[in-house]
Design a protein around this motif. Structure first.
Motif, short mmCIF file in Angstrom:
data_model
loop_
_atom_site.label_atom_id
_atom_site.label_comp_id
_atom_site.label_asym_id
_atom_site.label_seq_id
_atom_site.Cartn_x
_atom_site.Cartn_y
_atom_site.Cartn_z
N VAL A 707 -21.51 -124.73 22.86
CA VAL A 707 -21.81 -126.44 22.36
C VAL A 707 -22.67 -126.96 22.76
CG1 VAL A 707 -20.74 -128.97 22.95
CG2 VAL A 707 -19.43 -127.04 23.36
N GLU A 708 -23.60 -126.39 23.36
CA GLU A 708 -25.47 -127.12 22.64
C GLU A 708 -25.79 -126.24 21.41
OE1 GLU A 708 -27.20 -125.68 26.40
OE2 GLU A 708 -25.93 -127.80 27.46
N ALA A 709 -25.93 -124.67 21.41
CA ALA A 709 -26.32 -123.80 20.91
C ALA A 709 -25.86 -124.41 18.65
CB ALA A 709 -25.34 -122.30 20.62
N ILE A 710 -23.98 -124.51 18.96
CA ILE A 710 -24.04 -125.13 17.90
C ILE A 710 -24.77 -126.86 17.64
CG2 ILE A 710 -21.39 -126.53 16.44
CD1 ILE A 710 -21.78 -123.91 16.83
N GLN A 711 -24.55 -127.40 18.19
CA GLN A 711 -25.63 -128.86 18.35
C GLN A 711 -26.69 -128.13 18.05
OE1 GLN A 711 -25.36 -130.44 21.90
NE2 GLN A 711 -24.24 -132.40 21.26
N LYS A 712 -27.97 -127.50 18.87
CA LYS A 712 -29.30 -127.25 18.41
C LYS A 712 -29.38 -126.83 16.39
CE LYS A 712 -33.33 -124.61 19.15
NZ LYS A 712 -33.57 -123.39 20.22
N LEU A 713 -28.16 -125.53 16.34
CA LEU A 713 -27.80 -125.38 14.83
C LEU A 713 -27.67 -126.50 13.87
CD1 LEU A 713 -28.07 -122.66 13.67
CD2 LEU A 713 -25.42 -122.44 13.68
N ALA A 714 -26.60 -127.09 14.01
CA ALA A 714 -26.80 -128.44 13.19
C ALA A 714 -27.93 -129.00 13.21
CB ALA A 714 -25.45 -128.86 13.92
N GLN A 715 -29.24 -129.45 14.07
CA GLN A 715 -29.70 -130.17 13.81
C GLN A 715 -31.16 -129.04 12.48
OE1 GLN A 715 -31.55 -130.45 17.54
NE2 GLN A 715 -30.14 -132.38 18.37
N GLN A 716 -30.86 -128.06 12.99
CA GLN A 716 -31.64 -127.08 11.88
C GLN A 716 -31.36 -126.90 10.95
OE1 GLN A 716 -31.50 -123.43 13.99
NE2 GLN A 716 -33.59 -123.87 15.91
N GLU A 717 -29.90 -126.52 10.31
CA GLU A 717 -29.72 -126.73 8.62
C GLU A 717 -29.09 -127.39 8.60
OE1 GLU A 717 -29.39 -123.33 7.91
OE2 GLU A 717 -30.74 -123.49 9.32
N GLY A 718 -28.19 -128.44 9.14
CA GLY A 718 -27.94 -129.68 8.68
C GLY A 718 -26.64 -129.97 8.94
#
Length: 838
Positions: A707-718
């Motif tokens: 879940v944390e990885a998804i949140q971080k990826l969303a911050q990076q890629e939008g």
């Protein structure tokens, strides 16, 4: 302070996930209970449903009392607030849906309503203030005929996305009420084609009247009479809808067109007024015809399931309606007929065409399960070769199937229901166009009113000012804008469903095509999800065949998944070779096994086993060979006969056959970042990633870390999509922009939790879905440019008297037909590589 966790589906059984509004409602119900200090939602790691975590003071309230109060609150909410979805006839165009929503939204007890031009109504209501029967009456007053009125409800309804709110304290529901029945669609003496026939009659009368006007000996009254009769045929449906709309407090384009036609008649321009009504009614009829084509594409889903089944009772078969089938019943499916229910094959084998559900083009082999008395509840754990779906087509052999789902809960029924619900969910672009219309329409009416009085400023007669105002009114009517997005969403959702992709509305349809990053669960998504024998390395003079015989003999005594993989694949490689009998198997230190084979002791396990077993340690070369295999992502088993090391066998969860090709296609269409999330160690993750083309492997992750990885990826890629099986991946899917479930056919959890469900277990559906999304987005953009562009050009032209009512209505109706026809192109979208985003 103590804690207790209670599953969401126990307290609110009809709520699909923790995002639902009723989760907040139950919290509101419980927040003031003395002794409960707080509560929050936590994702369940091994289930799709979330959990309520209650913090309570045991000196004030017991755990039993907390559970009892929570269950009472859940039952109260579930009983009171309902969510009902039905198909209706009588919605002829997109503008009518807004009137329906406006009228019903004002009724006490109706909390939210969403209507689709495709003929689907979704209503959320409070049973304390309004009954379902009253909703039937309200809809029927809107001249809607409700389909399947007396059929039982379908379960587990997905909430309407972003419904209009009345107030922050109002509630909604979760159980569908009942569906509906009806007799005949909107029409007249010529059935559904009446409006088209009337329109063509209007055009013919105008043409005849215009031709007769050139005969000088003919009285001018005759062409005029023909134009007046043309008014009747061209204006009949326009006037009918205008009167109905005004009576309900609405103010629609039909009324504006009627006013413009009457104004032309008052000014003596009968021919031009009749032409306006002809073009408007023709445009309406053709728009209705075009949208009907898209509706039929979805309606075809409901025709997939047979109406009856051959039920086996005491060795005999009798034909019954599929609604009468119960879980555990045995049904007989004859060759080349449709399968009547979701079930398990208990007798016979055949190839089954699953294309109607999963989109697979090649029939899939199905065989009977060994134990015909298997519990239907265990069906989801069985191999796909034993499971079948309602609506799929049997091949050339007879099958007997044990029913695992009732007709209203079959995969096909749920698919149809969710596709219908998807139509009621407005996309971001449609929400944007709705905002434009709310400002644009009043502004146009103010402008038209001012133009009516332009004769006070300009030296011209009132008749000319009025005529100009009517021309502007026609030119500025936003018909094309209203239909531009819904028609594309409807066509896109219908096309996806036909290919085995369930897209739950306009938002995921639009969002998917804008993504540049995808996250994948590894096991079962990018890989097969089961270990396979991948490496056989004998030592000394031993051959591969000899090593395999020993390994299969010993591992055959174990029920460990790795042992089963070695036995299964080993026997396949050995063919008809005779396998010796091992015996006296026992676990050794929890790190491996020991068994007797003849007079020899055979040991099998990992390096740790042999380093702690006795003084006969593996050599450095053997240790390095094991570590090398493990670095490549394999799970190894080292074998020893007495004191002699005889070889290594390695198993691995191998990549799906289509994984490499799929990821290559995704890279080609512009997906920059493809992340793999797995609980396996990083070396395994990197080995798999290197083989199939993953850009960012992330191993050793706990579920909460995904879940944390998804949140971080969303911050990076939008924006980011999460692709998984919809079960263990539900929390990560919930945090992603778009959650995509693989192999959703037959999986209630995957269907409920994902924004997009790939019904077949096929990764190659992913590039298709992204390509369709991008094409949909392009068509929506094109439609907006066309609809707004025509209005932007026509308004100044009519104000400046360059264009009159005739050309204005022709351009107006023409643009409406163009955007609908453009949207219908999605129905013919081919499964090809999509161009890159942006």
């Amino acid at each position: 302070m103590n804690k207790i966790k209670i599953n969401l589906d126990i307290l609110l059984p009809d709520v699909p996930n923790e995002k639902d509004a009723c989760v907040n409602r139950i919290m509101s119900e419980l927040k003031d209970v003395h002794g409960i200090e707080g509560m929050h939602i936590v994702p369940e790691q091994s289930h799709a449903k979330a959990q309520f975590c209650f913090h309570y003071d045991p000196s004030i309230i017991s755990v039993e009392k907390v559970t009892e109060i929570a269950q009472q609150a859940g039952a109260k909410i579930t009983k009171r607030y309902r969510h009902w979805v039905a198909e209706v006839n009588g919605i002829r165009h997109q503008r009518q849906t807004k009137l329906i929503e406006t009228v019903l939204q004002n009724e006490k007890g109706i909390l939210a309503i969403s209507a689709s031009a495709a003929g689907t109504i979704a209503v959320e209501y409070d049973t304390h203030n309004i009954s379902l029967d009253k909703i039937y009456v309200l809809l029927e007053k809107q001249d809607l005929q409700i389909l399947n009125k007396h059929k039982p409800a379908l379960p587990k309804v997905v909430p309407i996305a972003e419904p209009p709110k009345k107030s922050t304290h109002e509630k909604h529901e979760h159980k569908e009420g009942e569906d509906h029945e009806h007799d005949h669609a909107h029409g007249g003496i010529f059935g559904k084609n009446t409006e088209l026939v009337f329109s063509l009659a209007c055009g013919a009368l105008i043409g005849i009247g215009w031709g007769l006007s050139f005969i000088e000996t003919l009285p001018p009254l005759i062409p005029k009479i023909l134009y007046i009769v043309a008014y009747f045929f061209g204006g009949y449906f326009t006037a009918k809808e205008a009167v109905q709309t005004v009576a309900k407090g609405g103010f629609e384009i039909d009324f504006l067109m009627l006013v413009a036609a009457i104004g032309a008649a008052i000014l003596g321009s009968w021919q031009e007024g009749a032409l306006l009504l002809f073009l408007f009614s023709l445009g309406h009829a053709l728009e209705h015809y075009a949208m009907e084509k898209a509706r039929k594409s979805i309606a075809a889903l409901t025709e997939l399931a047979p109406k009856t089944a051959l039920l086996k009772v005491e060795g005999q078969t009798k034909e019954v309606k599929i609604e009468q089938l119960k879980i555990g019943d045995i049904v007989v499916v004859k060759p080349n007929t449709k399968i009547s229910s979701d079930g398990i094959v208990v007798k016979g084998s055949s190839s089954v065409n699953q294309a109607p559900i999963t989109g697979e083009s090649i029939p899939v082999d199905k065989t009977a399960i060994d134990n015909p008395d298997v519990d239907p509840k265990e069906a989801t754990k069985l191999d796909a070769k034993h499971r079948v779906f309602a609506g799929t087509i049997n091949g050339n052999d007879l099958l007997e199937i044990k029913v695992i789902k009732e007709a209203t809960d079959s995969t096909l029924s749920r698919l149809v229901k969710m596709v219908n619900e998807a139509q009621t969910q407005k996309s971001p672009t449609q929400q944007f166009t709705d905002k434009i219309e709310r400002v644009f329409v009043p502004a146009v009416l103010i402008l038209v009113t001012l133009l009516c009085f332009s004769f006070l400023v300009i030296d011209e007669p009132f008749s000319k000012s009025f005529y100009r105002a009517m021309s502007v009114l026609v030119a500025a009517s936003p018909c094309a804008l209203a239909i531009s997005t819904p028609s594309a969403v409807l066509s896109g959702v219908a096309r996806a469903a036909r290919a085995g992709v369930l897209i739950k509305g306009g938002r995921p349809l639009e969002d998917l095509g804008t993504l540049t990053a995808l996250a994948f669960d590894k096991t079962g998504t990018l890989t097969e999800g089961k270990p396979k024998l991948t490496k056989i390395q004998p030592f000394g003079t031993l051959t591969e065949i000899q090593l395999l015989k020993i390994a299969v003999a010993v591992e055959g005594l174990s029920d460990h998944p790795i042992a089963k993989a070695i036995v299964r694949d080993g026997k396949e490689k050995l063919g008809n070779e005779e396998i010796p009998q091992a015996h006296d198997m026992e676990a050794v230190l929890g790190k491996g096994i020991k068994a007797a084979l003849g007079d020899n002791q055979i040991f099998a396990g990992n390096l740790t086993l042999f380093e702690s077993l006795d003084e006969a340690k593996p050599s450095d070369d053997i240790t390095q060979a094991v570590k090398k295999a493990e670095a490549e992502g394999h799970t190894t088993m080292l074998f020893r006969k007495n004191k002699e090391y005889i070889g290594i066998l390695a198993v691995m969860d191998t990549p799906r056959q289509e994984a490499k090709e799929t990821l290559a296609q995704l890279k080609q269409i512009g997906i920059r970042k493809m992340v793999m999330l797995t609980g396996d160690n990083q070396k395994v993750a990197e080995a798999i990633a290197g083989e199939i083309g993953i850009t960012d492997p992330m191993g050793s992750l706990l579920p909460e870390q995904k879940v944390e990885a998804i949140q971080k990826l969303a911050q990076q890629e939008g924006k980011v999509a999460m692709v998984g099986d919809g079960v263990n991946d539900a929390p990560a899917m919930a945090k992603s922009t778009v959650g995509i479930a693989m192999g959703a056919a037959g999986s209630d959890v995957a269907l409920e939790t994902a924004d997009i469900a790939l019904m077949g277990d096929k990764l190659l559906l992913l590039p298709f879905a992204i390509g369709l999304s991008r094409q949909s987005k392009r068509i929506i953009t094109q439609n907006l440019v066309i609809s707004l562009g025509v209005v932007a050009v026509l308004i100044p032209l009519t104000i400046l008297d360059i264009a009159t009512i005739g050309p204005a209505v022709a351009a107006h109706e023409g643009s409406t037909l163009v955007v609908v026809a453009n949207a219908l192109r999605l129905l013919a979208y081919k499964n090809k590589q999509a161009p890159a985003a942006g």
